[in-house]
Design an enzyme around this catalytic site. Sequence first.
Site, PDB file in Angstrom:
ATOM      1  N   LYS A 144     -14.301  -0.114  17.871  1.00 24.28           N
ATOM      2  CA  LYS A 144     -14.671   0.067  19.273  1.00 24.28           C
ATOM      3  C   LYS A 144     -14.635   1.533  19.657  1.00 24.28           C
ATOM      4  CE  LYS A 144     -13.516  -1.169  24.025  1.00 24.28           C
ATOM      5  NZ  LYS A 144     -12.806  -2.084  24.936  1.00 24.28           N
TER       6      LYS A 144
ATOM      7  N   HIS B  32     -47.351 -20.333  -6.093  1.00 24.30           N
ATOM      8  CA  HIS B  32     -47.120 -20.910  -4.768  1.00 24.30           C
ATOM      9  C   HIS B  32     -45.967 -21.905  -4.788  1.00 24.30           C
ATOM     10  CE1 HIS B  32     -50.464 -18.770  -3.153  1.00 24.30           C
ATOM     11  NE2 HIS B  32     -51.335 -19.377  -3.940  1.00 24.30           N
TER      12      HIS B  32
ATOM     13  N   THR C 208       0.841  -1.202   0.000  1.00 23.34           N
ATOM     14  CA  THR C 208       0.000   0.000   0.000  1.00 23.34           C
ATOM     15  C   THR C 208       0.870   1.244   0.000  1.00 23.34           C
ATOM     16  OG1 THR C 208      -1.697  -1.193   1.246  1.00 23.34           O
ATOM     17  CG2 THR C 208      -1.864   1.201   1.192  1.00 23.34           C
TER      18      THR C 208
ATOM     19  N   THR D  13       2.021  -3.986  12.446  1.00 19.30           N
ATOM     20  CA  THR D  13       1.097  -3.015  13.041  1.00 19.30           C
ATOM     21  C   THR D  13       0.707  -3.372  14.469  1.00 19.30           C
ATOM     22  OG1 THR D  13      -0.803  -4.217  12.122  1.00 19.30           O
ATOM     23  CG2 THR D  13       0.112  -2.423  10.793  1.00 19.30           C
TER      24      THR D  13
END
Length: 530
Positions: free
Chosen positions: A143, A290, A43, A73
């Site tokens: 959170k 049906h 990235t 990380t």
Amino acid sequence: MTSAPTSHKIRRALISVSDKSGLVELGKALADLGIEILSTGGTATALKNAGLQVKDVAEHTGFPEMMDGRLKTLHPKVHGGLLAIRDNPEHDKAAREHDIGPIDLLIVNLYPFEATVAKGAGFEECVENIDIGGPAMIRAAAKNHASVTVIVDAADYDKLLGDMSQHEGATCPKFRRKMAQKAYARTAEYDGAISNWLGAVIDSPQDKADAFPRTFTVQFTKAQGMRYGENPHQQAAFYVSNEKGVDASVSTARQLQGKELSYNNIADTDAALECVKAFAEKPACVIVKHANPCGVAQADTLQAAYERAFLTDPESAFGGIIAFNRELDAVTANEILEKQFVEVIIAPAVAAGVEEAVAAKKNVRLLVCGEWPADATPRYDFKRVTGGLLVQDADLALNEKFEVVTKRQPTDAERADMMFAWKVAKFVKSNAIVYAKDLATIGVGAGQMSRVNSSRIAVIKAGMAGLDVNGSVVASDAFFPFADGLLAAAEAGATAVIQPGGSMRDDDVIKAADDKNLAMVFTGMRHFRH
């Protein structure tokens, strides 16, 4: 202690994505707003190659990436930056003491575990595509959504920038809460996929898989609310599978016009479409009422297929669902609207003039589902019972290798009609009996407790429609336990029968067929549909 939802301006973002769709455009938009970008691996490389200023997470944490990227990380400066409650004195003090700066925006999508499994990768490759750091960051940011915005889907990039534009570089509490819910849904889906996969893998040298794991996790996303369910006193909603690569279906269809689909509309449209998918050689039409096909036909044109399907049972076709296996043309559409009241019409595509024709009946739902592959993608079928879930492979097989068990061989025309009737019977509720002639149904008996009664009802319905049963073939979704059902078909004028066989009284049934000079074939495969 938690703070009330606020709208802090975004100053720092951490971006780490497997799916690079829209990444560079997003990075440029954030950079233009003066937002510091932290990133990792591929990235970071993609953003730097686009000329953007990017700070590596390793530089931010002061801790190097290691163990083939497994550890990058998982660090207090990352998780503290995501979890710290803004304006909380104790959190502010800890952050200052340990030099932890806030991370206001997290943009993460996970290692492609599901795609890796789907392509048939080996065990080790699948394990390496289980993301650890990504879900941990997502859950932390979600959170703390009172202050932190988390994005897990590239489809939400424009929504993010739009919300920031409306709030002077911040995001509103409602948007953050919605993205947090989506984030937890994604980690639940991801963990469920991993759990299902690990539960299915058995300890063997070949590393084979048991199709049914010890625990079974599925996830669906709400597609629409409904006025009511099967009956007006029941509340309902329609959820679609999060599974990728679903074949053309009612779940993926696009509605071009008409009222919102009801609970029963969706169930019946699914039944009609799945049935018409069984026919490929010629244009075909299926009319369902049906959940049962009340008329099915193949012909050289779609219009002729519809006309012949309608003739099977015009009474039941009223208010039915109609599915086609070819592009719907305007001539056929106009004939439908002139001939009957219809709830839903679904086809792979619609030709010019169809939408204009159907627009005259504004309540008719017109759906296009796209083309489907010749071979259906394997999938599971589910049936909910109180306190449990029945799971099975979808009934996609159709044995086309017949064993002739009678003295008389079927003619070529009978063989073609038997194959046609056999396909239809697969989609009729058991006990199912289907009479067919010249690639069209002429009588359908469905859902009876006795197979002989299904046979009698099919003949009665054919008579009510003014159709001649003489010279027809009969398909039964399961074996005849006694000769009575077969004899009822013979008395009505049928000349050939297709059924699975396998009854302890098969010899009696075969003898009865021989006595009536019927041709009969066994398929060795039944198709109960409860």
